[in-house]
Design a protein around this motif. Structure first.
Motif, short mmCIF file in Angstrom:
data_model
loop_
_atom_site.label_atom_id
_atom_site.label_comp_id
_atom_site.label_asym_id
_atom_site.label_seq_id
_atom_site.Cartn_x
_atom_site.Cartn_y
_atom_site.Cartn_z
N GLU A 32 6.75 18.01 14.56
CA GLU A 32 7.48 17.69 15.72
C GLU A 32 6.26 16.52 15.56
O GLU A 32 6.81 15.76 16.59
CB GLU A 32 6.65 18.58 17.06
N ASP A 33 5.60 15.59 15.20
CA ASP A 33 4.41 14.17 15.24
C ASP A 33 4.80 13.64 14.31
O ASP A 33 4.74 12.59 14.48
CB ASP A 33 3.30 15.47 14.63
N LEU A 34 6.36 13.66 13.69
CA LEU A 34 6.39 12.55 12.55
C LEU A 34 7.19 11.41 13.56
O LEU A 34 6.68 10.08 13.41
CB LEU A 34 8.06 13.39 12.09
N ASP A 35 8.02 11.55 14.60
CA ASP A 35 8.51 10.78 15.72
C ASP A 35 7.49 10.30 15.92
O ASP A 35 7.38 8.11 16.44
CB ASP A 35 9.23 11.10 16.03
N ALA A 36 6.52 10.04 16.37
CA ALA A 36 5.12 9.32 16.86
C ALA A 36 5.09 9.12 16.23
O ALA A 36 4.46 7.26 16.30
CB ALA A 36 4.48 10.58 17.70
N LEU A 37 4.28 9.28 14.98
CA LEU A 37 4.06 8.64 13.93
C LEU A 37 4.65 7.21 13.15
O LEU A 37 4.59 6.21 12.94
CB LEU A 37 3.70 8.87 12.22
N ARG A 38 6.09 7.36 12.93
CA ARG A 38 7.06 6.33 12.92
C ARG A 38 6.89 5.84 14.47
O ARG A 38 6.81 4.65 13.60
CB ARG A 38 8.39 6.74 12.61
N VAL A 49 0.84 -0.91 0.02
CA VAL A 49 0.14 -0.09 0.14
C VAL A 49 1.09 1.37 0.11
O VAL A 49 2.31 1.35 0.77
CB VAL A 49 -0.47 0.31 1.37
N VAL A 50 0.79 2.30 -1.17
CA VAL A 50 1.32 3.55 -1.09
C VAL A 50 0.58 4.65 -1.28
O VAL A 50 -0.54 3.85 -1.48
CB VAL A 50 2.32 2.49 -2.75
N SER A 51 1.03 5.67 -0.82
CA SER A 51 0.34 6.32 -0.43
C SER A 51 0.98 8.14 -0.86
O SER A 51 2.32 8.20 0.02
CB SER A 51 0.07 7.63 0.99
N ASP A 52 0.88 9.21 -1.88
CA ASP A 52 1.75 10.10 -1.97
C ASP A 52 0.80 11.23 -2.10
O ASP A 52 1.09 12.21 -2.25
CB ASP A 52 2.61 10.16 -4.10
N MET A 53 -0.36 11.13 -0.65
CA MET A 53 -1.52 11.69 -0.18
C MET A 53 -0.08 12.94 0.11
O MET A 53 0.62 13.41 0.76
CB MET A 53 -2.45 11.62 0.39
N ALA A 54 -0.96 14.73 0.04
CA ALA A 54 -0.72 15.83 0.92
C ALA A 54 -1.44 16.74 1.04
O ALA A 54 -2.71 17.02 0.05
CB ALA A 54 0.78 16.79 0.41
N PRO A 55 -1.48 17.39 2.03
CA PRO A 55 -2.73 18.46 2.55
C PRO A 55 -2.81 19.81 1.12
O PRO A 55 -1.66 19.73 1.06
CB PRO A 55 -2.37 18.73 3.36
N ASN A 56 -4.11 20.48 0.88
CA ASN A 56 -3.77 21.38 0.50
C ASN A 56 -3.12 22.27 1.23
O ASN A 56 -3.56 22.50 2.81
CB ASN A 56 -5.27 21.87 0.55
N MET A 57 -1.91 22.92 0.54
CA MET A 57 -1.47 24.01 1.39
C MET A 57 -1.73 25.18 2.18
O MET A 57 -2.59 26.10 1.04
CB MET A 57 -0.05 24.07 0.44
N THR A 58 -1.65 25.89 3.44
CA THR A 58 -2.05 27.05 3.49
C THR A 58 -1.63 27.83 3.86
O THR A 58 -1.44 29.11 3.96
CB THR A 58 -2.76 26.98 5.20
N GLY A 59 0.20 27.10 3.52
CA GLY A 59 1.60 28.40 3.61
C GLY A 59 1.52 28.24 5.51
O GLY A 59 2.74 28.71 6.04
N GLU A 60 0.92 28.14 6.56
CA GLU A 60 1.35 27.94 7.71
C GLU A 60 2.13 26.09 7.81
O GLU A 60 1.26 25.55 8.19
CB GLU A 60 0.48 27.96 8.60
N TYR A 61 3.13 26.60 8.66
CA TYR A 61 3.98 24.86 7.99
C TYR A 61 3.69 24.33 9.01
O TYR A 61 3.43 22.99 8.62
CB TYR A 61 5.76 25.38 8.38
N SER A 62 3.22 24.41 10.63
CA SER A 62 2.47 23.93 11.38
C SER A 62 1.94 23.23 11.34
O SER A 62 1.27 21.88 11.42
CB SER A 62 2.54 24.02 12.73
N LEU A 63 0.56 23.65 10.51
CA LEU A 63 -0.81 23.00 10.10
C LEU A 63 -0.67 22.32 9.28
O LEU A 63 -1.12 21.14 9.30
CB LEU A 63 -1.84 25.06 9.74
N SER A 111 -0.76 16.98 7.45
CA SER A 111 0.56 15.50 5.91
C SER A 111 0.41 14.69 7.38
O SER A 111 0.16 13.43 6.55
CB SER A 111 1.39 15.72 5.94
N VAL A 112 0.78 14.66 8.51
CA VAL A 112 0.48 13.35 9.63
C VAL A 112 -1.41 12.57 9.57
O VAL A 112 -1.18 12.25 9.92
CB VAL A 112 0.95 13.94 11.26
N HIS A 113 -1.49 13.71 9.86
CA HIS A 113 -3.34 13.21 9.91
C HIS A 113 -4.00 12.37 8.52
O HIS A 113 -4.33 11.54 8.59
CB HIS A 113 -4.28 14.48 9.91
#
Length: 266
Positions: free
Chosen positions: A156-162, A108-122, A127-129
């Motif tokens: 900051e949420d990448l480590d928890a996802l991994r 299973v592969v996913s190249d999904m990305a959110p619609n960008m807001t320009g606010e990096y933390s959001l 993207s993590v969601h």
């Protein structure tokens, strides 16, 4: 000429629908993801560049299924099934399960990305969601030993996802393929070997050895899962401790009750 133009021009020359096709090619080359005859599911598949790469890799005997909210134009040169819908909705998941079949997916592969807001933390949080949604779908569709690839923005949420993904697979690697733009914060989690074993390392269980393996070890079964136990004979019922777990089989050592009894009196 910049890297962007190189991959863009190459995709046009070679007939791929997006420059991101080369990301999957590079991820596959690094981690050996796509094999002949595999069943591959691509989440967020539009416009279809990853579907093309997957279809080429699995060949005529393989199965490729893509899902996206947007319509994906038919890939005439490849036998690819596409589903238009939201992968988080049960209706779409139902169609996905039907397309994949009872055997489950190999990748299973996913190249999904959110619609960008320009606010990096959001953007990172979104993207993590998305990555977690893809992870849920992968756990539902993958067969034991299957692989999972998902894009996520660094933050900051990448480590928890991994960490969560690591609990379900033999190993997880963070990869930044050369085809990613230099300025991009995207990385890919590449998870190999879905673990679906009914036992964990350290478990003490009683098993009945049913047959002998090619290497001479006894083989016992727990919920259809094979456990290799050395120095036992078929027909013996023994207590063992699990010391290694693979996607489709594990290893255990016989517990000697006499040795345990002796140690308790030391």
């Amino acid at each position: 000429m910049g890297g962007k133009d190189d991959y863009y021009n190459r995709s046009k020359q070679q007939g791929y629908r997006s420059r991101s096709s080369y990301k999957l090619k590079q991820l596959d080359e690094d981690a050996d993801l796509l094999g002949h005859g595999d069943t591959v599911v691509d989440l967020g598949a539009a416009p279809g560049g990853w579907l093309q790469v997957a279809a080429e890799a699995v060949g005529e005997t393989g199965t490729v299924v893509g899902v996206d909210l947007q319509r994906i134009e038919d890939l005439d040169e490849h036998d690819v099934e596409t589903i238009r819908g939201d992968m988080t909705e049960e209706r779409t998941r139902h169609y996905l399960r039907e397309a994949v079949g009872e055997g489950g997916a190999d990748v299973v592969v996913s190249d999904m990305a959110p619609n960008m807001t320009g606010e990096y933390s959001l953007d990172h949080a979104r993207s993590v969601h998305l990555a977690r949604q893809a992870f849920d779908v992968a756990l539902e569709l993958l067969e034991p030993g299957g692989d999972f690839v998902v894009k996520v923005f660094q933050g900051e949420d990448l480590d928890a996802l991994r960490a969560d993904v690591s609990e379900e697979f033999e190993y997880v690697k963070t990869n930044s393929p050369p085809a990613s733009r230099d300025a991009s914060s995207e990385v890919y989690l590449v998870a190999k070997g879905l673990l679906t074993a009914p036992v964990e390392i350290g478990d003490r269980i009683e098993v009945t050895v049913e047959e002998r393996g090619e290497e001479g070890d006894g083989i016992a079964y727990v919920e259809g899962y094979s456990i290799f136990v050395p120095d036992v004979e078929p027909g013996e019922t023994v207590e063992v401790v699990v010391d290694d777990v693979k996607p489709r089989f594990g290893f255990a050592e016989r517990i000697d009750p006499d040795a345990e009894s002796d140690s308790s009196h030391d």
